[in-house]
Enzyme design. Structure first.
Site, PDB file in Angstrom:
ATOM      1  N   HIS A 175       0.818  -1.225   0.000  1.00 18.38           N
ATOM      2  CA  HIS A 175       0.000   0.000   0.000  1.00 18.38           C
ATOM      3  C   HIS A 175       0.850   1.274   0.000  1.00 18.38           C
ATOM      4  O   HIS A 175       0.291   2.378   0.002  1.00 18.38           O
ATOM      5  CB  HIS A 175      -0.935   0.025   1.213  1.00 18.38           C
ATOM      6  CG  HIS A 175      -1.993  -1.031   1.189  1.00 18.38           C
ATOM      7  ND1 HIS A 175      -2.831  -1.223   0.117  1.00 18.38           N
ATOM      8  CD2 HIS A 175      -2.342  -1.969   2.113  1.00 18.38           C
ATOM      9  CE1 HIS A 175      -3.649  -2.229   0.371  1.00 18.38           C
ATOM     10  NE2 HIS A 175      -3.369  -2.703   1.569  1.00 18.38           N
ATOM     11  N   ASP A 187      -2.935 -10.746  -2.180  1.00 20.30           N
ATOM     12  CA  ASP A 187      -3.539 -10.222  -0.957  1.00 20.30           C
ATOM     13  C   ASP A 187      -4.997  -9.868  -1.267  1.00 20.30           C
ATOM     14  O   ASP A 187      -5.328  -9.535  -2.407  1.00 20.30           O
ATOM     15  CB  ASP A 187      -2.780  -8.970  -0.517  1.00 20.30           C
ATOM     16  CG  ASP A 187      -3.158  -8.486   0.876  1.00 20.30           C
ATOM     17  OD1 ASP A 187      -2.424  -8.788   1.817  1.00 20.30           O
ATOM     18  OD2 ASP A 187      -4.198  -7.798   0.997  1.00 20.30           O
ATOM     19  N   ASP A 240      -4.754 -12.912   3.974  1.00 21.71           N
ATOM     20  CA  ASP A 240      -6.038 -12.390   4.447  1.00 21.71           C
ATOM     21  C   ASP A 240      -7.190 -12.793   3.547  1.00 21.71           C
ATOM     22  O   ASP A 240      -8.320 -12.320   3.714  1.00 21.71           O
ATOM     23  CB  ASP A 240      -5.989 -10.869   4.607  1.00 21.71           C
ATOM     24  CG  ASP A 240      -5.450 -10.154   3.389  1.00 21.71           C
ATOM     25  OD1 ASP A 240      -5.187 -10.818   2.368  1.00 21.71           O
ATOM     26  OD2 ASP A 240      -5.282  -8.921   3.453  1.00 21.71           O
TER      27      ASP A 240
END
Length: 280
Positions: A111, A146, A225
């Site tokens: 990110h 992800d 995740d």
């Protein structure tokens, strides 16, 4: 299979934050019990970070001159972020010789864009390693699995030559980007509740994009995740799916990976499910 790890990445924390040292410690302990080989990250010049992030960004992190609700100001955080970058670069160098390697370091990175941070990420670990590979003349595909879109990685590489970014991620979900493909950045969006079958079909689409590109190196932003018990996302992948992901990734060598998200106590089991099939 070598795993790059430095226990110093467990030294920092923020009360109540999901990106905690415990998640990586659990992964390390489990993988250690399975007899994986661990090596320390090498140290690298800060100049390599400048291939991705300008001094302005680096100085802001060093001085704690930033605010992001998910990405706390922590004493010495630049040191830990730099070690995570060095873990990614070391994984790249090991993979060139051994075919496969993985960096089990924190903080994560996908990110973090050229001049912004966020989503628990300060520096973009995989981007710095890939930038080094590009400067060494390699053709690179980045696969991001992800559950969150790697907006930082896309920011770094959009429009660049000899690299593609391919992401499978949940929509809607933080950071709200990656809703469509653009140029050399391919975004495959999936809804909350996505199960093994639907995910593996989308993964085959991603693999075809990568194979058509004919990379000399594949880099993997591995977030766990996507697991059905993760508290921050709504995918429904099972352990069996991670085993199949590892099997399918075997077609790409050399390949190196870095840890992104993943916030359940089974993170070590999930990593082992990928690795034990990837390394064979």
């Amino acid at each position: 299979m070598k795993i790059i790890f430095d226990s110093r990445c467990l030294e920092y924390s923020s009360p109540g934050h999901p990106e905690s040292p415990q998640r990586v410690k659990l992964a390390y302990d489990y993988l250690k019990s399975k007899n994986y080989e661990f090596i320390l990250p090498r140290e690298f010049s800060e100049e390599l970070i400048l291939n991705v992030h300008p001094w302005e960004h680096i100085t802001r992190i060093k001085n704690g001159n930033f605010y992001d609700p998910d990405t706390p100001r922590i004493e010495g955080i630049y040191y830990y972020a730099k070690r995570a970058v060095e873990g990614a670069i070391t994984a790249y160098e090991v993979a060139i010789n051994d075919g496969v390697a993985f960096s089990l370091m924190r903080p994560p990175g996908h990110h973090a864009g050229k001049i912004f941070l966020g989503g628990f990420c300060y520096l973009n670990n995989i981007a710095v390693a890939v930038a080094k590979a590009l400067n060494e003349g390699k053709r690179v595909a980045i696969l991001d699995i992800d559950a969150h879109h790697g907006n930082g990685t896309e920011d770094v590489f959009l429009g660049r030559q000899n690299v593609i970014y391919v992401s499978l991620h949940q929509v809607p979900l933080y950071p709200g980007t990656g809703l469509k493909s653009e140029g050399n950045c391919y975004n495959i969006t999936l809804p909350p509740g996505t199960d093994d079958g639907r995910y593996l079909i989308a993964l085959e689409e991603a693999f075809q994009i990568i194979k058509d590109f004919k990379p000399q190196l594949v880099s993997l932003s591995l977030g766990l995740d996507t697991y059905c018990e993760d508290p921050l996302t709504q995918f429904q992948l099972t352990i069996s799916c991670y085993e199949k992901i590892g099997e399918k990734l075997r077609q790409f060598k050399p390949i190196f990976g870095v840890l992104e998200g993943g916030y359940t106590k089974k993170i070590g089991v999930l990593l082992d499910s990928v690795f034990k099939n990837l390394k064979e």
